[in-house]
Design a protein around this motif. Structure first.
Motif, PDB file in Angstrom:
ATOM      1  N   THR A 173       7.801   5.883   4.754  1.00  0.00           N
ATOM      2  CA  THR A 173       6.546   6.011   5.493  1.00  0.00           C
ATOM      3  C   THR A 173       6.229   7.477   5.744  1.00  0.00           C
ATOM      4  O   THR A 173       7.125   8.253   6.065  1.00  0.00           O
ATOM      5  CB  THR A 173       6.629   5.254   6.822  1.00  0.00           C
ATOM      6  OG1 THR A 173       6.852   3.861   6.549  1.00  0.00           O
ATOM      7  CG2 THR A 173       5.337   5.402   7.607  1.00  0.00           C
ATOM      8  N   SER A 212      10.647  -1.881  -4.131  1.00  0.00           N
ATOM      9  CA  SER A 212      12.101  -1.747  -4.091  1.00  0.00           C
ATOM     10  C   SER A 212      12.587  -0.818  -5.197  1.00  0.00           C
ATOM     11  O   SER A 212      11.894  -0.598  -6.199  1.00  0.00           O
ATOM     12  CB  SER A 212      12.756  -3.121  -4.223  1.00  0.00           C
ATOM     13  OG  SER A 212      12.402  -3.722  -5.466  1.00  0.00           O
ATOM     14  N   SER A 267       5.598  -0.049   0.030  1.00  0.00           N
ATOM     15  CA  SER A 267       6.382  -1.280  -0.119  1.00  0.00           C
ATOM     16  C   SER A 267       6.821  -1.440  -1.566  1.00  0.00           C
ATOM     17  O   SER A 267       6.138  -0.997  -2.487  1.00  0.00           O
ATOM     18  CB  SER A 267       5.563  -2.496   0.309  1.00  0.00           C
ATOM     19  OG  SER A 267       4.424  -2.630  -0.527  1.00  0.00           O
TER      20      SER A 267
END
Length: 121
Positions: A77, A27, A25
């Motif tokens: 992922t 950005s 997670s």
């Protein structure tokens, strides 16, 4: 800042399967290399498998033919499909990611919190 969140560990009988997932997670980053490591009690952390952003893979000899690493770059992922599990696969499994923030060239290594995999005989 980046966090790696793992899921999918648990208890399984020998010969069974488990699928581990690890999502990064944050950005504005790029992940070149993702991987899975495992740590036996009292031992150092050992490589299980790695995968590049171009989907080149590398496996420890002990898991070749039984484990498959894959990744979804759109979700940041990485997965580890573990088949034909053996009691000696029992360990804490950690995911890893080599991350950079373009245009900076420096990479930083991040680790997940670890997930327990227990294989009963």
């Amino acid at each position: 800042q980046v966090q790696l969140e793992e899921s999918g560990g648990g208890l399984v009988q020998a010969g069974g399967s488990l699928r581990l997932s690890c999502a990064a997670s944050g950005s504005n980053f790029r992940i070149r290399l993702m991987g899975w490591y495992r740590q036996f009690p009292g031992k150092q952390r050992d490589l299980v498998a790695t995968i590049t952003d171009g989907n080149s893979t590398n496996y420890a000899d002990s898991v070749k033919g039984r484990f498959t690493i894959s990744r979804d770059n759109t979700k940041n992922t990485v997965y580890l499909q573990m088949n034909s599990l053996k009691p000696e696969d029992t360990a804490v499994y950690y995911c890893s990611a080599h991350i950079r923030w373009p245009p900076q060239p420096n990479e930083y290594l991040y680790w997940g919190q670890g997930t327990q995999v227990t294989v009963s005989s």
